[in-house]
Scaffold this active site. Structure first.
Site, PDB file in Angstrom:
ATOM      1  N   GLY A 236      55.029 124.224  -9.813  1.00  0.00           N
ATOM      2  CA  GLY A 236      53.408 124.198  -9.699  1.00  0.00           C
ATOM      3  C   GLY A 236      53.067 124.332  -8.179  1.00  0.00           C
ATOM      4  N   PRO A 238      51.193 123.206  -4.342  1.00  0.00           N
ATOM      5  CA  PRO A 238      51.203 122.034  -3.847  1.00  0.00           C
ATOM      6  C   PRO A 238      49.916 121.270  -4.191  1.00  0.00           C
ATOM      7  CG  PRO A 238      51.690 123.846  -2.241  1.00  0.00           C
ATOM      8  CD  PRO A 238      51.193 124.432  -3.518  1.00  0.00           C
ATOM      9  N   GLY A 239      50.225 119.976  -4.367  1.00  0.00           N
ATOM     10  CA  GLY A 239      49.380 118.913  -4.554  1.00  0.00           C
ATOM     11  C   GLY A 239      48.797 118.834  -5.895  1.00  0.00           C
ATOM     12  N   GLY A 241      50.564 117.329  -8.478  1.00  0.00           N
ATOM     13  CA  GLY A 241      51.263 116.158  -9.058  1.00  0.00           C
ATOM     14  C   GLY A 241      52.584 116.175  -9.519  1.00  0.00           C
ATOM     15  N   LYS A 242      53.315 117.056  -8.627  1.00  0.00           N
ATOM     16  CA  LYS A 242      54.920 117.077  -9.517  1.00  0.00           C
ATOM     17  C   LYS A 242      55.576 115.802  -9.058  1.00  0.00           C
ATOM     18  CE  LYS A 242      55.769 120.822  -7.201  1.00  0.00           C
ATOM     19  NZ  LYS A 242      54.185 120.984  -6.567  1.00  0.00           N
ATOM     20  N   HIS A 459      22.433 136.439   7.592  1.00  0.00           N
ATOM     21  CA  HIS A 459      23.949 136.844   6.654  1.00  0.00           C
ATOM     22  C   HIS A 459      24.153 136.012   5.741  1.00  0.00           C
ATOM     23  CE1 HIS A 459      28.220 138.077   7.503  1.00  0.00           C
ATOM     24  NE2 HIS A 459      28.533 136.696   6.749  1.00  0.00           N
ATOM     25  N   GLU A 460      24.041 134.603   5.745  1.00  0.00           N
ATOM     26  CA  GLU A 460      24.368 133.796   4.739  1.00  0.00           C
ATOM     27  C   GLU A 460      23.226 133.940   3.494  1.00  0.00           C
ATOM     28  OE1 GLU A 460      26.838 132.447   4.478  1.00  0.00           O
ATOM     29  OE2 GLU A 460      27.492 132.393   6.605  1.00  0.00           O
ATOM     30  N   HIS A 463      24.493 136.978   1.434  1.00  0.00           N
ATOM     31  CA  HIS A 463      25.455 136.359   0.449  1.00  0.00           C
ATOM     32  C   HIS A 463      24.824 135.833  -0.744  1.00  0.00           C
ATOM     33  CE1 HIS A 463      29.088 137.328   2.591  1.00  0.00           C
ATOM     34  NE2 HIS A 463      28.722 136.543   3.746  1.00  0.00           N
TER      35      HIS A 463
END
Length: 660
Positions: A236, A238-239, A241-242, A459-460, A463
């Site tokens: 899975g 990263p991060g 929960g393995k 600009h924002e 979006h």
């Protein structure tokens, strides 16, 4: 009575264990004693030649010894030492052979001549006789040999200790370098993490719980002729929960649990990795039934023969070969189960993944909405929260977050609340923590010119408006022009759905929404800026993926070069003519979506201006503000806490939001 019997028992002191340092201590003490004995001669009172001549005239000198033709040791008669003037010459050390006085003679010839002249003026019984002695300082010679040798021995011990990892006690590093570095968890050192602490991984928990249940009750499965898998591979991002899931297995299983990292097998000496694998499985057989967990197994499990190099690569392959033999060799291990975790299954060797070695591959993906809610519930138990904090809302605000990222958000929110001198963590703290994790540290101290700030606002707004009026774009959550991180001057936060396939229309709408920022600059200012660099990078990658990987282009056709490009990193898996066609189609696709964004913003010109002015005034706008400005989104959306107004803008002033 029992207590009295215990008191009556004599406590027999244990004899001290022998240590090689005792020998070193005895040798050092002997060497120091020799040096002290020889140094005792140097405590004699020094004199000059004039004093020596006066002693000779008074008839007080018993004997003179010239040592190594350099110094003269003067011995006085017993009756002379009783005189008051010779009180400093009386012997002060335990060495009875030490002289009373000593002085340097210069050269032996001159001293012999001076003594001969002096004897001419002395009576017959007082004449001075000179005895010449050659004396060797064995302590200095031994020191000249032992000091360099001791430094080399200490340096060698230091190197071997660093190489051996500090295991094995004094002198044991050389012989323990091939020993396993695995950490053993058993009844005496049990892990506190259990399956209750693992949230959002229900299917994976069922798989590993079956392994634990088999080790506890093997007859339940063997009675039907079943065999437990020899290996379980957790795969899975990263991060997710393995490693946490493996810790939960160690906490739940009432059997020994060996934990080790794949990099612990890698060493600078040849054969050490294979030796540590053998030793690990040897210990596991002695403790069977047990579990071995190897974290980041791709450090030793990479496919053999790819990018072969002399040296370290051969050593890694030898370690992998030994691991393959131990997992499924002639000697089958009963009760020894191997668990491993990796986020790069594509680089693992095929022999490692075949049935009989890693029989099960458990995929641990990013948590969905329900999984994120469960993970938040686990982490919120450790935090003192206010009544307005709801795990359902937080789960909807964090799409695509892994378990480690959710834990980081909760921790950041707690730190922010503590910095604000609060007694509990509230929702506005989580809002600010999310902004910090997504966009970076807030930088209100960064001075931006009014003209540049206006460009950023439009600009924002471009979006946000494109995303608001495109059906397949992700719903807007928040838009801000507050600078964050290193290069982020503003950003719009969206809420992507938990989806497993993406249609072509969805990708096109997202591409158009991403180009909305640059399109707004051209529509409202007639010129463009460098602020769209990140947007263009995303759009270019998206367009090339659509053409070369997903087969979403009529001219190129239903072809995918994904696997072929990974296998040959230095050559393109298509001709130059096809490469020109791909570049042309990508450019056409991006230009079409850019024109589409410009036309949409021209159509919604007034809405863009309203939103941009609101951003210049408030700096941050949430979904509820956008609904109030331009009305509801003209598309049917699934009900959620976010579009019902549960997320509100923080009431804190800008000064209170600034990091201390």
């Amino acid at each position: 009575m029992k207590d009295n019997k215990k008191k009556d028992k004599k406590i027999i002191p244990k004899a001290p264990k022998f240590s090689p340092f005792w020998i070193y201590g005895v040798v050092i003490l002997l060497f120091v004693a020799i040096q002290i004995f020889q140094f005792s001669e140097s405590v004699s009172e020094p004199i000059d030649m004039t004093t020596f001549a006066q002693m000779a005239k008074d008839g007080d000198i018993k004997q003179v010894e010239v040592v190594n033709l350099k110094s003269a040791n003067v011995y006085l008669k017993e009756e002379a030492l009783k005189k008051e003037k010779y009180k400093n010459g009386r012997k002060k050390s335990f060495n009875t052979n030490a002289p009373n006085y000593v002085f340097n003679i210069g050269t032996a010839e001159v001293f012999q001549r001076d003594v001969s002249k002096l004897n001419e003026s002395l009576p017959e019984g007082s004449k001075i006789s000179i005895k010449y002695i050659d004396r060797t300082n064995w302590g200095a010679q031994l020191l000249s040999w032992l000091l360099p040798l001791g430094m080399l021995v200490l340096l060698w011990m230091f190197i071997m200790k660093r190489v051996g990892g500090g295991v094995g006690g004094a002198g044991g590093q050389i012989f323990n370098i091939g020993k396993s570095k695995a950490t053993l968890f058993d009844k005496n050192s049990k892990v506190n993490v259990t399956f209750k602490d693992v949230a959002g991984l229900e299917e994976a928990k069922e798989e590993v719980m079956e392994v634990v249940d088999f080790l506890k009750r093997p007859k339940k499965y063997t009675a039907l002729g079943g065999k437990i898998p020899k290996g379980v591979l957790l795969v899975g991002p990263p991060g997710t929960g393995k490693t946490l899931l493996a810790k939960a297995v160690a906490g739940e299983a009432e059997v020994p649990f060996f934990s080790i990292s794949g990099s612990d097998f890698v060493e600078m000496f040849v054969g050490v990795g294979a030796s540590r694998v053998r030793d690990l499985f040897k210990q596991a057989r002695e403790k069977a039934p047990c579990i071995i967990f190897i974290d980041e197994i791709d450090a030793i499990g990479r496919a053999r023969g790819k990018g072969a190099m002399q040296g370290g690569n051969d050593e890694r392959e030898n370690t992998l070969n030994q691991l393959l033999v131990e997992m499924d060799g002639f000697s089958t291990d009963k009760g020894v189960i191997l668990m491993a975790a990796t986020n790069r299954p594509d680089v693992l060797d095929n022999a490692l993944l075949r049935p009989g070695r890693f029989d099960r591959q458990i995929a641990i993906d990013l948590p969905d909405l329900n999984g994120r809610r469960e993970i938040f519930q686990v982490h919120l138990k450790q935090i003192k929260t206010g009544d307005d904090v709801k795990p359902d809302v937080l789960a909807e605000m964090t799409p695509g977050f892994a378990g480690a990222e959710i834990a980081n958000v909760c921790n950041e929110a707690a730190l922010i609340a503590a910095r604000r001198e609060k007694k509990a963590v509230h929702m506005d703290d989580f809002n600010y923590a999310l902004d910090k994790v997504i966009g970076g540290l807030e930088r209100r101290s960064k001075l931006i010119a009014p003209g540049e700030k206006k460009i950023i606002a439009y600009h924002e707004a471009g979006h946000a408006i494109c995303g608001w009026f495109l059906e397949h774009a992700s719903p807007l959550v928040k838009v801000t022009i507050v600078p964050r991180g290193m290069n982020t001057l503003g950003y719009a936060q969206y809420l992507p759905k938990d989806e497993y396939i993406t249609q072509m229309e969805q990708l096109e709408d997202r591409m158009c929404m991403t180009l909305g920022g640059r399109a707004a600059e051209e529509v409202f200012f007639g010129r463009i800026s460098t602020g769209a660099q990140n947007d263009l990078d995303k759009v270019t990658k998206m367009a090339y993926s659509m053409v070369t990987i997903f087969g979403m282009n009529n001219k190129i056709g239903n072809v995918s070069f994904y696997a072929m490009r990974n296998e040959s990193a230095f050559e393109k898996p298509y001709s130059e003519k096809t490469a020109e066609m791909i570049d042309e189609e990508v450019r056409k696709m991006i230009d079409f979506q850019y024109d589409r964004a410009i036309n949409l913003l021209k159509e919604k010109y007034n809405d863009v201006e309203l939103l941009a002015k609101a951003l210049l005034d408030k700096e941050s706008i949430v979904r509820a503000d956008l609904v109030q400005l331009i009305g509801e989104r003209p598309f049917e959306e699934p009900k959620s806490h976010l579009n019902q107004g549960d997320i509100q803008k923080s009431n804190d002033t800008p000064e209170e939001m600034v990091e201390s």
